[in-house]
Structure formats: structure tokens, C-alpha cells
Design an enzyme around this catalytic site. Structure first.
Site, PDB file in Angstrom:
ATOM      1  N   HIS A  39       0.943  -1.255   0.055  1.00 21.28           N
ATOM      2  CA  HIS A  39      -0.102   0.080  -0.010  1.00 21.28           C
ATOM      3  C   HIS A  39       0.838   1.418   0.009  1.00 21.28           C
ATOM      4  CE1 HIS A  39      -3.517  -2.353   1.305  1.00 21.28           C
ATOM      5  NE2 HIS A  39      -2.673  -3.024   2.116  1.00 21.28           N
TER       6      HIS A  39
HETATM    7  C1  BDR Z   1      -2.520   0.710   5.730  1.00 19.16           C
HETATM    8  O1  BDR Z   1      -2.398   0.063   6.895  1.00 19.16           O
HETATM    9  C2  BDR Z   1      -1.139  -0.394   7.400  1.00 19.16           C
HETATM   10  O2  BDR Z   1      -1.166  -1.434   7.887  1.00 19.16           O
HETATM   11  C3  BDR Z   1      -0.418  -0.107   6.255  1.00 19.16           C
HETATM   12  O3  BDR Z   1       1.079  -0.111   6.513  1.00 19.16           O
HETATM   13  C4  BDR Z   1      -1.026   0.781   5.258  1.00 19.16           C
HETATM   14  O4  BDR Z   1      -0.404   2.023   5.591  1.00 19.16           O
HETATM   15  C5  BDR Z   1      -3.314  -0.262   4.925  1.00 19.16           C
HETATM   16  O5  BDR Z   1      -4.509  -0.054   5.278  1.00 19.16           O
END
Ligand code: BDR
Ligand code: CA
Length: 309
Positions: A238
Site C-alpha cells: 500500500h
Molecule cells: C495501511 O495500514 C497499514 O497496515 C499499512 O502500513 C498501510 O499504511 C493499509 O490499510
């Protein structure tokens, strides 16, 4: 070449670490500072992880502690996703850099003033530090060029059916940031769930015998399995999306939208409500909502940056 001054705000887990490595290898960007926030892991662990990953990346910029929890609610972490240490058990040596005592929001403000309006903030965790900074320094909104964030979703959520983790953890902070007046690029789940590397692509990167590639291999191993078991086509990175968007917006497709955060829902707390597909439009288009990515080109960019950068 004049480089883009960048501030990186993170609750550093596995995909945050990948994002920081990619950013550190982006020649067009100069990382002016890193701030840590509670989210995936508690703040002190985020601070330690950020310092270690920065050292691995060869970054000499300072790393600052930020908020140890959300503005108005209890912290929820994601240790079950990123591992107890937040880095999937990958071991790094302690950072040789000195610890900093200045608070994240003060350091961010100082960096924004020094950059003379050119600072771009990449925020990949809950937005608590940024909200505190905007609250404490009302003129900060005129000193930050843009915020590129990983958070939210125009469509469905991940931690709840409605909400994405970073926004759900601190919805009040997120709402302050979306209302700040600073142009926002929102890389939410709409795009980040399309931004994956397959097991083969991860293995290829990990086959290169460099400290960065070896760390990437070790750090991503458990999260890759977690995502594969949940039916994804690979590991979702992400937080690499806003970093990639900074210098390669052509890899993405987005639309301007009005975005507001639900702070008081019963089942929708942390939902980023957009007017993208509504007859009823919000008065202000405060964000570019990124909706799609050229996945193969993005994967090549991530690979080449990590391997050759
Ligand atoms: C986001 O939540 C975190 O677990 C990841 O690092 C990312 O920023 C995804 O929903
Ligand atoms: Ca993150």
C-alpha cells in the site's frame, strides 16, 4: 537537478519500510525528515524501526518521535499483520544516528518553513502527527505544497467493511488533514489493493545479494504469505503508492473529489466519504482520489528502484 524536499510520516510496518527504501532511492526526492506515529506498531517501536530502516537506506536525515496514540480514542495496532516487531522479524542493526528530542510536529513545521513552500509530505500511517502540526501552526497549511497519503477508500474498507486502517485508527486527525486546505493525493485501498508484487516478483528482488534486497526479502516473507492466504494475487505494498505517485503520477489514474471523514459513525467510523459517484457534490474538491494503477509498470518501477537504486 533541484530535488523535491519530502517529509515522510510513518507508523513503520512492512509496507512502510518498502516505501521508505523506494523513496530513499528516488533521485528526484530529498528526504528532509522522518516522523513516526503509533499505528501498525506502538510509537517507540515505530521510532526504532524508522531509524534502523533509514540507516539501512543510507538516509542521514533526522528521525523524530510523534504521537503515541490517536487524538481522541484508544490505539489499535496491526501487529498480527506486520509481526510483533513490525518488520516481519527481519533483523537490522541499531542505528548509529543520534536520537532527536524535538517533537515531530515542531520539526515538520521547521522543515516546511525552510523549504519555502516546496515541501511535499508523504504520510503512510494514521494522520495524528499532521493533525497536531496543523492545529499548533495555523500557517502550516500555506507552507506545505501537497500531502500524498496512503489512507481511506472510496469503496470498501479493510479493518471494517467501511474503513481503511490508517483513517480508522485516528478519524478525527484524518478529518483535520482533509479539511486543512492543503492539496491531497489520496492513495486509498481503491488503488493500493491493485498495487501488489507476486511471489515470483518478490523472490526475484530478494535474489539480489545486496543489504536492501536481502532485508526486503526477509521483511516481506510473512506478509506475502498472509496476503496469499487471504486470496490476494501477491503482497499488497500500500504505502509504496504515494511514494511512486510523487515522481511517477503517469502510472496512476485518479479523479478530483470532495472527501470527508466519518468520525462518529456506528459502523462507518473512519470512512472516507467521497462525492465521486454522487448526484450530491461536496462544496470543495479537496483531494485527488487515486483509483487505479498500471500494475506491471508499477511493479517494474519498484523492482528497478530497489535493485538498481
Ligand atoms: C495501511 O495500514 C497499514 O497496515 C499499512 O502500513 C498501510 O499504511 C493499509 O490499510
Ligand atoms: Ca503504514
Amino acid at each position: 537537478m533541484s530535488r523535491i524536499p519530502v517529509w515522510f510520516d510513518t507508523d513503520i510496518g512492512v509496507d512502510d519500510a518498502a516505501a521508505l527504501l523506494v523513496l530513499s532511492r528516488t533521485p528526484e526526492a530529498e528526504v528532509m525528515g522522518i516522523s513516526t506515529v503509533a499505528g501498525n506498531v506502538p510509537m517507540e517501536r515505530a521510532y526504532d524501526n524508522a531509524r534502523k530502516v533509514a540507516a539501512l537506506a543510507g538516509l542521514t536525515c533526522p528521525v523524530y518521535r510523534g504521537a503515541a496514540g490517536p487524538l481522541y480514542q484508544e490505539l489499535k495496532t496491526a501487529l498480527h499483520v506486520h509481526g510483533e516487531d513490525g518488520l516481519g522479524g527481519a533483523v537490522l542493526p541499531p542505528s548509529p544516528a543520534p536520537e532527536r528530542s524535538e517533537a515531530a510536529w515542531d520539526a515538520l513545521y521547521r522543515a516546511a518553513v525552510a523549504a519555502g513552500g516546496a515541501l511535499e509530505v508523504v504520510a503512510v500511517g494514521p494522520l495524528t502527527n499532521l493533525a497536531i502540526a496543523f492545529g499548533k501552526y495555523p500557517d502550516l497549511k500555506d507552507r506545505v505544497r501537497r500531502i500524498l497519503l496512503m489512507g481511506g477508500a472510496a469503496r470498501g474498507g479493510n479493518v471494517t467493511p467501511a474503513a481503511e486502517f490508517n483513517i480508522h485508527v485516528d478519524p478525527h486527525a484524518a478529518q483535520m488533514v482533509f479539511k486543512s486546505g492543503v492539496p491531497i493525493v489520496m492513495c486509498g485501498l481503491d488503488v493500493t489493493e491493485r498495487a501488489y508484487l507476486t511471489a515470483e516478483e518478490v523472490a526475484e528482488i530478494g535474489s539480489h545479494d545486496t543489504p536492501v534486497c536481502r532485508f526486503f526479502r526477509d521483511c516481506t516473507a510473512d506478509l506475502l504469505n498472509y496476503h496469499l492466504q487471504r486470496g490476494e494475487a501477491g503482497i499488497l505494498l500500500h504505502d509504496v503508492c504515494p511514494v511512486a505517485y510523487l515522481t511517477h503520477p503517469e502510472l496512476f489514474r485518479g479523479e478530483e473529489a470532495g472527501v470527508y471523514v466519518e468520525t462518529r459513525g456506528t459502523i462507518t467510523t473512519g470512512k472516507t466519504v467521497t462525492d465521486l459517484w454522487s448526484d450530491k457534490q461536496f462544496p470543495v474538491k479537496n483531494a485527488v482520489v487515486v483509483l487505479d494503477v498500471d500494475r506491471p509498470a508499477w511493479a517494474s518501477y519498484v523492482r528497478d528502484t530497489l535493485v538498481n537504486g
